[in-house]
Design an enzyme around this catalytic site. Structure first.
Site, short mmCIF file in Angstrom:
data_model
loop_
_atom_site.label_atom_id
_atom_site.label_comp_id
_atom_site.label_asym_id
_atom_site.label_seq_id
_atom_site.Cartn_x
_atom_site.Cartn_y
_atom_site.Cartn_z
CD GLU A 139 73.55 -28.04 -19.32
OE1 GLU A 139 74.02 -26.91 -19.45
OE2 GLU A 139 72.76 -28.35 -18.42
CE LYS A 157 69.70 -36.81 -17.60
NZ LYS A 157 70.22 -37.98 -16.89
CG ASP A 213 75.40 -41.64 -15.87
OD1 ASP A 213 74.41 -41.41 -15.15
OD2 ASP A 213 75.60 -42.73 -16.43
CE1 TYR A 251 70.94 -29.53 -13.07
CE2 TYR A 251 72.90 -30.89 -13.25
CZ TYR A 251 71.63 -30.68 -12.75
OH TYR A 251 71.06 -31.61 -11.95
CE LYS A 305 68.51 -40.98 -19.86
NZ LYS A 305 68.30 -41.97 -19.13
CB CYS A 363 99.33 -72.53 -19.15
SG CYS A 363 99.16 -71.43 -20.57
CB CYS A 401 102.21 -73.67 -22.95
SG CYS A 401 102.51 -73.03 -21.30
CB CYS A 418 101.18 -69.33 -17.96
SG CYS A 418 102.25 -70.40 -18.93
CB CYS A 469 103.57 -70.00 -22.66
SG CYS A 469 101.80 -69.74 -22.84
O1 D41 Z 1 73.92 -33.09 -16.53
C1 D41 Z 1 72.86 -33.39 -15.98
N1 D41 Z 1 72.74 -34.56 -15.40
C2 D41 Z 1 71.75 -32.41 -15.92
C3 D41 Z 1 70.66 -32.67 -15.10
C4 D41 Z 1 71.77 -31.21 -16.67
N2 D41 Z 1 72.83 -30.92 -17.46
N3 D41 Z 1 70.74 -30.34 -16.59
C5 D41 Z 1 69.67 -30.59 -15.80
N4 D41 Z 1 68.67 -29.67 -15.75
C6 D41 Z 1 67.62 -29.89 -14.99
C7 D41 Z 1 66.54 -28.85 -15.00
C8 D41 Z 1 66.15 -28.48 -16.39
C9 D41 Z 1 65.32 -29.34 -14.27
C10 D41 Z 1 67.07 -27.64 -14.28
C11 D41 Z 1 69.59 -31.77 -15.01
C12 D41 Z 1 68.45 -31.93 -14.20
N5 D41 Z 1 67.48 -30.97 -14.21
C13 D41 Z 1 68.21 -33.06 -13.32
N6 D41 Z 1 69.10 -33.87 -12.81
C14 D41 Z 1 68.49 -34.78 -12.05
C15 D41 Z 1 67.17 -34.56 -12.08
C16 D41 Z 1 66.98 -33.47 -12.86
#
Ligand code: D41
Length: 673
Positions: A116, A118, A120, A228, A317, A411, A414, A429, A435
């Site tokens: 999935e 990650k 933010d 998640y 990442k 400006c 012009c 301006c 202009c």
């Molecule tokens: O979407 C996320 N930020 C995300 C964070 C995710 N999709 N899965 C996560 N799964 C875990 C575990 C595997 C430990 C259950 C996580 C995080 N941990 C997590 N987020 C912040 C610290 C850890």
């Protein structure tokens, strides 16, 4: 050895300082990518010199310190952290370790992972007892978090009670609370216009909003949550695969990420990474990577943990969306409406997947608030396909002898006066179409696809023609000849002919496109459509008084004044006449039948949600025909909110302002009197 120790200690000090800025002050100084690099460097040095590891090293406690203002919560099962990989070989190494530990013999090519994005945002735990949300907590340091139940309850997409049945009596769900990008942009735009503090990024916005002491403030923030994983489970059973558990959570009313998928082997991981990477800019939320988790729970148990992170999961990442760079200059750009936008010229830096050498500073107030100066080291952010921006200055890295940037009085293009109206964030301006910058921008807008749609008349050509005074106003476009076009550099006979063709074709247009193309301030596509269909023809619009314009759906007093101001300028009327004389034409439509003294005259409506048996446009027509007015947002002046199914924030706003809420039957009743 002494050198290494010194390096380690200086890294620890630096990291502790940034932890404090981040967690306690809520005011970061360096981007995450930079912080990660410091942490990884420290981790590497400690790995190489295990005897130098101390219990107070930042590597020994990943996470946040509770802030103190909110109640603390002990997580009965710790919330684990996630290991990161940044490159393909590190991912392969992860997979190899997993395969080895599980005693696969064939490289585990068919090992299944749940994958999935990650997100933010901020990691949050939700505790449901007998299906009722009883506690919500931040992750904190993984062991101790903060009680944010009061705030989490304001997030519409989090069920206060689970639906369906079969859920365990005690069910702790974990996930990420985030602020969708659109909500973040809208929030910051509003804050910027009001001269209030903006959020540096959606993650800070989510984390900051959750830790508000007053839930009313949180309720105004557009937050969402995807779950998640599960934590504590008692009095019930869950399936034995991660992906099936997530499906159950979804069935019980919790939101899960639509991009999640079960994939096979490390090759599956790499494909998924590439695919989500492609999509990253078009997703409605910020992500900083993808996560892979071994799907089978029995395999997860076999793999176990190292320190605080599971061996069965890893975050892969993406390139960072925020990076550090230096400001080499600050210039003011002039837009179509004369607005002066400060722009930072940067030492080129790779961020969000592209090399960035310019970043917007939005407006002069924003520039002054951030106090960006030439020579500063700044955080640049590029997320999605939005314009890169300067987020903040790293104050500790400012060189000596810098000066504050001042708004120019003239400006830069012009030399006309620059003015700033009372209460306005932008400086403009005053040169208007005198202009050249404004003329170029106005013409670019005029020819753009959604306006007159003249294909092949690009920015470079427009700039040349404006510079030479060959094009002074849009109607001059219609007098360009094939011969003079063909003479242009890099313009052959064929492309000259094509351009003439698209200019010719653009003559046959529609009234909304024509109105939009004129570039009247605040008149976007939707407003142009409203005005055009209300009046049906251009002369009627030109004659309309401000009061009449305000009667148009979605046109408020400000927009009405902008239209009237535009039409009151003789040179604008002249340009419109010249365009029509050059052959620009469209088909007029019937003006909307509006009762002068209708049953809804003087009443203002807002429509929201899904109406049954009628589209919103049909409802709008019904209201307008009876003299009512339809606007886009609920305020104290709103007479009625016409709400259908799944009405969201507008409904809560109406309720809080005590605006009467009606459904279609309610509307029909109003029309019967
Ligand atoms: O979407 C996320 N930020 C995300 C964070 C995710 N999709 N899965 C996560 N799964 C875990 C575990 C595997 C430990 C259950 C996580 C995080 N941990 C997590 N987020 C912040 C610290 C850890």
């Amino acid at each position: 050895m002494a050198d290494v120790l010194k390096k380690i200690e200086s890294l620890r000090d630096e990291i502790r300082y940034h932890n404090y800025r981040y967690h306690t002050l809520d005011d970061i100084e360096i981007p995450d990518a930079e912080y990660d690099r410091l942490m990884r460097e420290l981790q590497r040095l400690e790995d190489e010199n295990p005897d130098l590891v101390t219990i107070d090293s930042p590597t020994q406690r990943v996470g946040a310190e509770p802030s103190g203002a909110l109640q603390t919560v002990q997580h009965r099962l710790p919330m684990l952290s996630l290991d990161n990989v940044f490159a393909e070989d590190e991912l392969r190494e992860f997979h190899r370790r997993v395969a080895e530990k599980l005693e696969f013999e064939d490289g585990a090519t068919d090992l299944q992972y749940a994958a999935e994005p990650k997100l933010d945002g901020a990691a949050v735990s939700l505790l449901y007892e007998d299906g009722v949300l009883v506690l919500a907590a931040t992750r904190g340091d993984g062991t101790t978090g903060e009680d944010i139940t009061h705030n989490v309850r304001t997030i519409d997409s989090i069920p206060l009670r689970l639906i369906g049945d079969g859920y365990p009596a005690t069910l702790e769900v974990r996930g990420e609370v985030f602020m969708p990008r659109a909500g973040f942009d809208a929030y910051n735009k509003k804050a910027r216009a009001a001269g209030e503090k903006t959020f540096v990024n959606p993650r800070n916005a989510a984390a900051g909003s959750l830790r508000q002491l007053d839930p009313k403030l949180t309720a105004e923030r557009p937050l969402d949550m995807y779950v998640y994983s599960v934590g504590l489970v008692e009095g019930g059973d869950l399936p034995d695969h991660h992906s099936d558990i997530i499906m159950c959570l979804q069935k019980w009313g919790l939101k899960t990420c639509p991009e999640r998928r079960v994939i096979t082997g490390v090759e599956g991981c790499l494909d998924y990474y590439a695919e989500i990477g492609e999509k990253r800019d078009s997703l409605p939320y910020d992500i900083d990577g993808v996560v892979y988790k071994v799907d089978s729970l029995s395999m997860q148990r076999e793999l176990g943990f190292v320190a605080r992170a599971p061996r069965w999961a890893v975050a892969h990442k993406f390139p960072a969306q925020e990076e550090l760079t230096k400001v080499e200059g600050i210039e003011f750009q002039v837009g179509r409406t004369g607005a002066l936008t400060p722009v930072a010229r940067l030492d080129p830096v790779f961020v969000g997947g592209v090399t960035v050498s310019n970043a917007t500073l939005h407006n002069i107030d924003e520039l002054h608030r951030k106090d960006v100066r030439v020579g500063d080291t700044v955080i640049v952010r590029r997320a999605g396909d939005v314009i890169p921006e300067v987020v903040s200055v790293v104050a500790t890295r400012r060189p000596k002898k810098t000066t504050r940037v001042q708004l120019p009085t003239q400006c830069p293009v012009c030399e006309s006066h620059v003015v700033r109206e009372e209460g306005e964030a932008v400086a403009r301006c005053t040169g208007g179409l005198f202009c050249k910058a404004q003329r170029v921008e106005a013409l670019k807008h005029f020819v753009s696809r959604r306006a007159m749609d003249i294909d092949g008349l690009g920015a470079k050509l427009i700039e040349q023609f404006v510079e030479e005074d060959r094009i002074k106003n849009p109607s001059d476009i219609y007098h360009l000849t094939k011969e003079e076009l063909a003479e242009r550099e890099r313009m052959g006979e064929k492309s000259a002919e094509n351009l003439i063709g698209s200019i010719e074709k653009s003559k046959s247009t529609t009234l909304p496109r024509f109105l939009f193309a004129l570039g009247i301030r605040e008149v976007g596509e939707a407003t142009a459509v409203s005005v055009a269909s209300y009046f049906g023809n251009l002369p009627a619009i030109i004659e309309a008084e401000t009061e009449k314009l305000v009667a148009v759906p979605d046109v408020g007093p400000v927009v009405a004044k902008r239209i009237r101001d535009f039409l009151d300028e003789d040179h604008n009327l002249e340009v419109m006449a010249k365009l029509q004389a050059s052959g620009v034409h469209w088909a007029d439509t019937e003006p909307m039948q509006v009762a002068e003294d209708g049953q809804l005259t003087g009443k203002t409506f807002v429509i929201t949600g899904t109406l049954s048996g009628m589209t919103r446009d049909q409802a709008k027509d019904l209201i307008v025909k009876e003299g009512g007015k339809v606007t886009g947002s609920v305020s104290r002046k709103t007479s009625y909110l016409l709400a259908g199914d799944n009405a969201g924030s507008k409904l809560s706003k109406a309720q809080s302002l005590e605006v009467e809420v009606i459904d279609l039957d309610g509307l029909r009743n109003l029309l019967k009197d």
